[in-house]
Motif scaffolding. Structure first.
Motif, PDB file in Angstrom:
ATOM      1  N   LEU A 151      -6.736  -6.320   3.684  1.00  0.00           N
ATOM      2  CA  LEU A 151      -5.512  -6.849   3.080  1.00  0.00           C
ATOM      3  C   LEU A 151      -4.608  -7.404   4.162  1.00  0.00           C
ATOM      4  N   VAL A 152      -4.062  -8.592   3.926  1.00  0.00           N
ATOM      5  CA  VAL A 152      -3.080  -9.193   4.817  1.00  0.00           C
ATOM      6  C   VAL A 152      -1.792  -9.405   4.039  1.00  0.00           C
ATOM      7  N   ILE A 153      -0.673  -9.000   4.626  1.00  0.00           N
ATOM      8  CA  ILE A 153       0.634  -9.160   3.999  1.00  0.00           C
ATOM      9  C   ILE A 153       1.420 -10.183   4.808  1.00  0.00           C
ATOM     10  N   GLY A 154       1.808 -11.294   4.180  1.00  0.00           N
ATOM     11  CA  GLY A 154       2.592 -12.296   4.882  1.00  0.00           C
ATOM     12  C   GLY A 154       2.080 -13.693   4.603  1.00  0.00           C
ATOM     13  N   GLY A 155       2.498 -14.635   5.423  1.00  0.00           N
ATOM     14  CA  GLY A 155       2.091 -16.021   5.242  1.00  0.00           C
ATOM     15  C   GLY A 155       2.201 -16.771   6.541  1.00  0.00           C
ATOM     16  N   GLY A 156       1.809 -17.999   6.523  1.00  0.00           N
ATOM     17  CA  GLY A 156       1.970 -18.846   7.690  1.00  0.00           C
ATOM     18  C   GLY A 156       0.970 -18.566   8.787  1.00  0.00           C
ATOM     19  N   ALA A 214     -10.338  -3.162  -5.666  1.00  0.00           N
ATOM     20  CA  ALA A 214     -10.754  -2.100  -4.752  1.00  0.00           C
ATOM     21  C   ALA A 214      -9.712  -1.861  -3.671  1.00  0.00           C
ATOM     22  N   SER A 215      -9.610  -0.606  -3.257  1.00  0.00           N
ATOM     23  CA  SER A 215      -8.660  -0.242  -2.203  1.00  0.00           C
ATOM     24  C   SER A 215      -9.105  -0.818  -0.863  1.00  0.00           C
ATOM     25  N   PRO A 216      -8.198  -1.457  -0.121  1.00  0.00           N
ATOM     26  CA  PRO A 216      -8.571  -2.011   1.192  1.00  0.00           C
ATOM     27  C   PRO A 216      -8.763  -0.904   2.216  1.00  0.00           C
ATOM     28  N   ILE A 217      -9.562  -1.222   3.218  1.00  0.00           N
ATOM     29  CA  ILE A 217      -9.779  -0.260   4.302  1.00  0.00           C
ATOM     30  C   ILE A 217      -8.952  -0.611   5.531  1.00  0.00           C
ATOM     31  N   VAL A 218      -8.486  -1.876   5.590  1.00  0.00           N
ATOM     32  CA  VAL A 218      -7.636  -2.350   6.678  1.00  0.00           C
ATOM     33  C   VAL A 218      -6.487  -3.142   6.081  1.00  0.00           C
ATOM     34  N   VAL A 219      -5.278  -2.896   6.584  1.00  0.00           N
ATOM     35  CA  VAL A 219      -4.111  -3.677   6.200  1.00  0.00           C
ATOM     36  C   VAL A 219      -3.487  -4.251   7.464  1.00  0.00           C
ATOM     37  N   VAL A 220      -3.198  -5.547   7.447  1.00  0.00           N
ATOM     38  CA  VAL A 220      -2.434  -6.176   8.522  1.00  0.00           C
ATOM     39  C   VAL A 220      -1.135  -6.674   7.909  1.00  0.00           C
ATOM     40  N   SER A 221      -0.025  -6.086   8.334  1.00  0.00           N
ATOM     41  CA  SER A 221       1.285  -6.470   7.807  1.00  0.00           C
ATOM     42  C   SER A 221       1.977  -7.391   8.795  1.00  0.00           C
ATOM     43  N   ALA A 222       2.281  -8.611   8.345  1.00  0.00           N
ATOM     44  CA  ALA A 222       2.877  -9.622   9.217  1.00  0.00           C
ATOM     45  C   ALA A 222       4.170 -10.151   8.622  1.00  0.00           C
ATOM     46  N   THR A 240       2.287  -4.415  -2.577  1.00  0.00           N
ATOM     47  CA  THR A 240       1.863  -3.771  -1.332  1.00  0.00           C
ATOM     48  C   THR A 240       1.822  -2.257  -1.485  1.00  0.00           C
ATOM     49  N   THR A 241       2.886  -1.706  -2.028  1.00  0.00           N
ATOM     50  CA  THR A 241       2.948  -0.256  -2.211  1.00  0.00           C
ATOM     51  C   THR A 241       1.819   0.236  -3.101  1.00  0.00           C
ATOM     52  N   THR A 242       1.557  -0.494  -4.162  1.00  0.00           N
ATOM     53  CA  THR A 242       0.468  -0.114  -5.073  1.00  0.00           C
ATOM     54  C   THR A 242      -0.864  -0.075  -4.350  1.00  0.00           C
ATOM     55  N   PHE A 256      -3.756   0.696   9.317  1.00  0.00           N
ATOM     56  CA  PHE A 256      -2.591  -0.107   8.940  1.00  0.00           C
ATOM     57  C   PHE A 256      -2.013  -0.693  10.223  1.00  0.00           C
ATOM     58  N   LEU A 257      -2.192  -1.992  10.416  1.00  0.00           N
ATOM     59  CA  LEU A 257      -1.698  -2.685  11.606  1.00  0.00           C
ATOM     60  C   LEU A 257      -0.359  -3.329  11.290  1.00  0.00           C
ATOM     61  N   GLU A 258       0.684  -2.819  11.916  1.00  0.00           N
ATOM     62  CA  GLU A 258       2.043  -3.335  11.721  1.00  0.00           C
ATOM     63  C   GLU A 258       2.373  -4.307  12.848  1.00  0.00           C
ATOM     64  N   MET A 259       2.400  -5.600  12.530  1.00  0.00           N
ATOM     65  CA  MET A 259       2.642  -6.618  13.540  1.00  0.00           C
ATOM     66  C   MET A 259       4.086  -6.622  14.040  1.00  0.00           C
ATOM     67  N   CYS A 260       5.010  -6.195  13.211  1.00  0.00           N
ATOM     68  CA  CYS A 260       6.429  -6.164  13.591  1.00  0.00           C
ATOM     69  C   CYS A 260       6.680  -4.968  14.516  1.00  0.00           C
TER      70      CYS A 260
END
Length: 321
Positions: A151-156, A214-222, A240-242, A256-260
């Motif tokens: 899962l990737v959160i963000g854009g650009g 399906a539940s993701p195994i990796v999340v990258v939050s950008a 995202t929370t769900t 969970f990779l937090e880019m910020c």
């Protein structure tokens, strides 16, 4: 594409000429908070190069284009919002940057004709930083991504780099994307597909959809660590929370990779993920890995010869201050 007619400085240094004073620029806006100067100036100092890495706080490509004409120009790190606009400044781009659709690094090399001209080359090391940070956290991540989505959160630009790292870099067969702006999300997906990305990328628009997949195994939050205010932002936060609250049907590590990382890498979402059992990786890991790749390109020195641990320590001390 290379423009052979372009006027390029003949005195830009090449290998063997790196002992002269040179300048590398951080090109973006806003960048006052950036800790990358601590990293690169530590590298330059420790390997004995009289170089400097300085901020160019601007979103006008012409500001960097003017500096690229100087004889002391050695390269640039390109950050938001300039990663797409900077494509117009270079003579050629690497295959990875072409597929991602943006650059974060400019470096110079002599033109092969031997006429003394220099080529400005654009590349993208963000995806390398994301890939290495995830591999360090779970050396078996490629195997796990064969059976579970990411899962990737963000854009650009950062979003596209993350998707490329997960698919081309780590072999993920499917990636979900969450974004408050549907048009930006669809544009990112279309750009990657047009560049040849074969893996599945799905934009998640509703909470109902999030509950059904399906539940993701990796999340990258950008995305910035800012509380939602608009309806679209609240929807993206709820999706995202769900997805990170969904109980996994496996025992593999969840990352969970937090880019910020400014002012702290433990954002609201990172704290929530950690409470739910995710292993949190902070964005400084990504920055360190992508930055050392930039240093290799600028200095033309092998990776193992660069004092990366000292540079990493410098930026973490700067952030703590």
């Amino acid at each position: 594409m290379i423009d052979e007619s372009r006027d390029s400085p003949s005195l830009t240094p090449t290998k063997g000429d790196v002992a002269q004073q040179r300048t590398v620029y951080l090109f973006g806006q806003p960048i006052a908070h950036s800790v990358s100067p601590y990293f690169h100036n530590t590298i330059f100092q420790k390997v004995g190069l009289p170089w400097r890495y300085i901020r160019l706080d601007s979103k006008d490509p012409e500001d960097l284009a003017w500096l690229m004409r100087r004889n002391d120009f050695m390269g640039a790190a390109v950050t938001m919002p300039n990663k797409v606009q900077a494509l117009s400044l270079v003579d050629s781009i690497t295959t990875e940057a072409q597929k991602i659709g943006c650059i974060n690094t400019i470096y110079v090399r002599p033109e092969l004709s031997g006429k003394g001209k220099q080529l400005y080359i654009g590349t993208n090391t963000d995806w390398i930083g994301i890939q290495r940070a995830l591999l360090n956290a779970d050396p078996e991540i490629r195997t796990h991504l064969q059976d579970h989505p990411a899962l990737v959160i963000g854009g650009g630009a950062t979003c596209r780099s993350a998707i490329y790292a997960l698919t081309e870099g780590l072999g993920a067969k499917a990636v979900y994307l969450i974004n408050r702006d549907p048009e930006e999300a669809k544009s990112s997906i279309m750009g990657l597909k047009q560049a040849g990305l074969q893996q599945e990328i799905h934009y998640v628009e509703t909470v109902d959809t999030a509950q059904a997949i399906a539940s993701p195994i990796v999340v990258v939050s950008a995305v910035p660590d800012i509380a939602p205010t608009t309806d679209l932002e609240h929807t993206a936060r709820n999706i995202t929370t769900t997805m990170i609250q969904t109980k996994p049907d496996h025992t593999s590590p969840r990352l969970f990779l937090e880019m910020c990382y400014d002012p702290t890498p433990m954002t609201y979402m990172a704290n929530l993920a950690q409470d739910l059992g995710w292993k949190v990786i902070d964005g400084l890991d990504v920055m360190e890995h992508q930055a050392i790749e930039q240093a290799v390109l600028w200095t033309e020195k092998p990776l193992q010869s660069l004092p990366s641990e000292l540079a990493n320590s410098a930026i973490r001390q700067a952030l703590h201050r």
